[in-house]
Design an enzyme around this catalytic site. Structure first.
Site, short mmCIF file in Angstrom:
data_model
loop_
_atom_site.label_atom_id
_atom_site.label_comp_id
_atom_site.label_asym_id
_atom_site.label_seq_id
_atom_site.Cartn_x
_atom_site.Cartn_y
_atom_site.Cartn_z
N SER A 172 21.61 -13.74 -2.26
CA SER A 172 21.07 -15.07 -2.00
C SER A 172 20.02 -15.50 -3.02
CB SER A 172 20.47 -15.12 -0.59
OG SER A 172 19.49 -14.11 -0.47
N THR A 215 16.59 -17.01 0.76
CA THR A 215 15.62 -17.45 -0.25
C THR A 215 14.40 -16.56 -0.16
OG1 THR A 215 16.30 -19.74 -0.09
CG2 THR A 215 14.03 -19.37 -0.75
N THR A 223 15.98 -19.05 -5.25
CA THR A 223 17.18 -18.92 -4.43
C THR A 223 18.44 -19.27 -5.21
OG1 THR A 223 18.12 -19.60 -2.28
CG2 THR A 223 17.20 -21.34 -3.62
N ARG A 269 24.69 -29.39 -5.93
CA ARG A 269 23.74 -29.49 -4.81
C ARG A 269 22.44 -28.73 -5.13
NH1 ARG A 269 20.89 -25.75 -1.25
NH2 ARG A 269 20.61 -26.76 0.75
N THR A 301 12.22 -21.56 4.17
CA THR A 301 13.55 -21.01 3.97
C THR A 301 14.45 -21.61 5.04
OG1 THR A 301 14.87 -18.98 3.83
CG2 THR A 301 13.03 -18.94 5.36
N GLY A 302 15.74 -21.64 4.76
CA GLY A 302 16.67 -22.23 5.72
C GLY A 302 17.37 -23.43 5.12
#
Ligand code: ASP
Length: 339
Positions: A97, A199, A217, A227, A250-251
Site C-alpha cells: 500500500s 497509507t 501511499t 486518481r 488514512t482511509g
C-alpha cells in the site's frame, strides 16, 4: 488501503497470520510521567509529556517509528525523522500500500502520492508519481528546492530524475498477480480494512519541541488512472502547525478531502479539544457529510504540541504505533464511531 475488490489473497492471508504480536493498548494511551511540586504550600501535579515522541499509522508504523527513533533519540529533527521513518515502508516491497510493491491502478500502473510538512509550515508534495519509489523524499525536495508546494505526474517524475532519484519498476510480481486476479471481475467496490497495511502517516515531536509530519501511499488499489487521494494534499492527508499540533489521515481519501480532515483536526485542537476528541469530531464531521457510510472508513491521528496524542476512526480496525523513550513497539487500537 481502501481496496477496490472483494477478495483476500493468499499473500494477504499469509501476511496477516505471520505478523508479529505487538503489545496492544486499548484506545488512548496515557503514557506520560507526572511531576509533583509544591505551590504556596499546596501539592500540585502536572503531567510531563515524553519528548521526543513519534506516532504513525497501522502496523507498518512499528518499523517506521524504529527508523524515526534513530534520529529523534539523538536529538535530531522531527523533519528528518518523519522522512526517514516512512521511507522504510516505501522501500519495503512486501508492503502493498506504500512505495515499491504498492497495488497499481486499474491499468496496472503504480502511482504514488506523498507529502511532508515541517515546524515552519513549509510543505512539499508529489501526486500521481510513477517509477520513483520514495515520493516522500521527492516531496521534501519540492519543499526545499522549489518555490512550489506540489508537483504531479510527469512533471514530478522529471523533477525527481533531475534530482538524482532512480527510475525503477514499482510493480512487484506479487502486486501484479493480485491485480491480474482483480481484473477478472474488475469489481470497483471499497472494502474496509481488508488487511492491516495502509497509507503511512507519521507525526513527530523532537526534543527541541518542534513538530513535523509525513504521509505516503500508493492510494486506493485499482483506482482510476490519474486518481489522487488525500495523502499528498496538505490540510487533508496531513497538517502541521507548530504552535498547536499535527494530524494525519488514512482511509478513503475522497471523504478526507471533503472536510479538509487533518487541518480540521488541528483547528479543533486549537479550540481546546484534546487530540482524541479532535479526531472524533473530525470523524463525526465526515459522517455528517455522507448519506451512506458504507465503505467510508477513515482514521485520524493527532499529536499535540505538548506531546499528547490520540486517534479515532469511523469503523473498527484502525491502529497506530507509538514510540517514545519508555515505549517501543507499542500498538494502540483507536476508538471508533460505528460498530
Ligand atoms: N488515504 C489513501 C487514499 O485515499 C488510502 C488509504 O489510506 O488507504 O489514497
Amino acid at each position: 488501503m481502501i481496496i477496490f475488490s472483494t477478495f483476500i489473497t493468499h499473500y494477504q492471508h499469509r501476511h496477516m497470520t505471520t505478523r508479529r504480536n505487538f503489545i496492544k493498548f486499548s484506545a488512548l494511551g496515557s503514557l506520560f510521567s507526572a511531576h509533583s511540586f509544591s505551590l504556596f504550600g499546596q501539592k500540585k501535579t502536572i503531567e510531563l509529556s515524553k519528548k521526543p515522541i513519534v506516532i504513525s499509522t497501522w502496523n507498518h508504523g512499528i518499523m517506521a517509528n524504529k527508523k524515526a527513533w534513530e534520529t529523534l533519540s539523538v536529538g535530531g529533527k522531527a523533519l528528518d525523522a518523519v522522512e526517514k521513518g516512512v521511507m522504510e515502508v516505501e522501500n519495503d516491497p512486501t508492503g502493498m500500500s506504500v512505495g515499491i510493491g504498492g497495488r497499481p491502478d486499474r491499468e496496472g500502473r503504480v502511482t504514488l502520492d506523498a507529502c511532508i510538512m515541517d515546524e515552519k509550515s513549509r510543505c512539499g508534495a508529489v501526486a500521481f508519481l510513477q517509477d520513483i519509489k520514495n515520493p516522500v523524499a521527492v516531496a521534501r525536495k519540492v519543499m526545499e528546492e522549489t518555490p512550489h508546494v506540489m508537483l504531479t505526474g510527469q512533471g514530478a517524475k522529471q523533477f525527481a530524475l533531475e534530482k538524482g532519484f532512480k527510475e525503477e519498476n514499482l510493480l512487484t510480481p506479487a502486486s501484479e498477480k493480485e491485480w491480474r486476479e482483480w481484473l477478472k471481475a474488475s469489481k470497483y467496490k471499497p472494502v474496509i480494512n481488508v488487511e492491516n497495511h495502509d497509507t503511512i502517516g507519521m507525526l513527530a515531536l523532537d526534543s527541541n519541541g518542534d513538530l513535523s509530519g509525513s504521509c505516503t501511499t500508493s492510494g486506493a488499489a485499482y483506482k482510476l488512472h490519474g486518481r489522487v487521494g488525500d495523502s499528498p494534499i496538505i490540510g487533508a492527508g496531513l497538517f502541521v502547525d507548530n504552535e498547536i499540533g499535527a494530524a494525519c489521515a488514512t482511509g478513503l481519501g475522497e471523504a478526507v478531502i471533503r472536510v479538509a480532515g487533518s487541518h480540521l483536526v488541528v483547528e479543533l485542537m486549537r479550540q481546546g479539544h484534546n487530540p482524541e476528541e479532535a479526531c472524533k469530531l473530525a470523524v463525526e464531521r465526515i459522517i455528517s457529510k455522507h448519506e451512506n457510510m458504507e465503505g467510508v472508513q477513515v482514521g485520524f491521528l493527532a499529536l499535540r504540541k505538548d506531546g499528547k496524542y490520540g486517534g479515532y476512526s469511523v469503523f473498527k480496525g484502525f491502529n497506530y504505533a507509538l514510540t517514545n523513550e519508555d515505549n517501543k513497539e507499542v500498538m494502540i487500537d483507536v476508538k471508533y464511531k460505528i460498530s
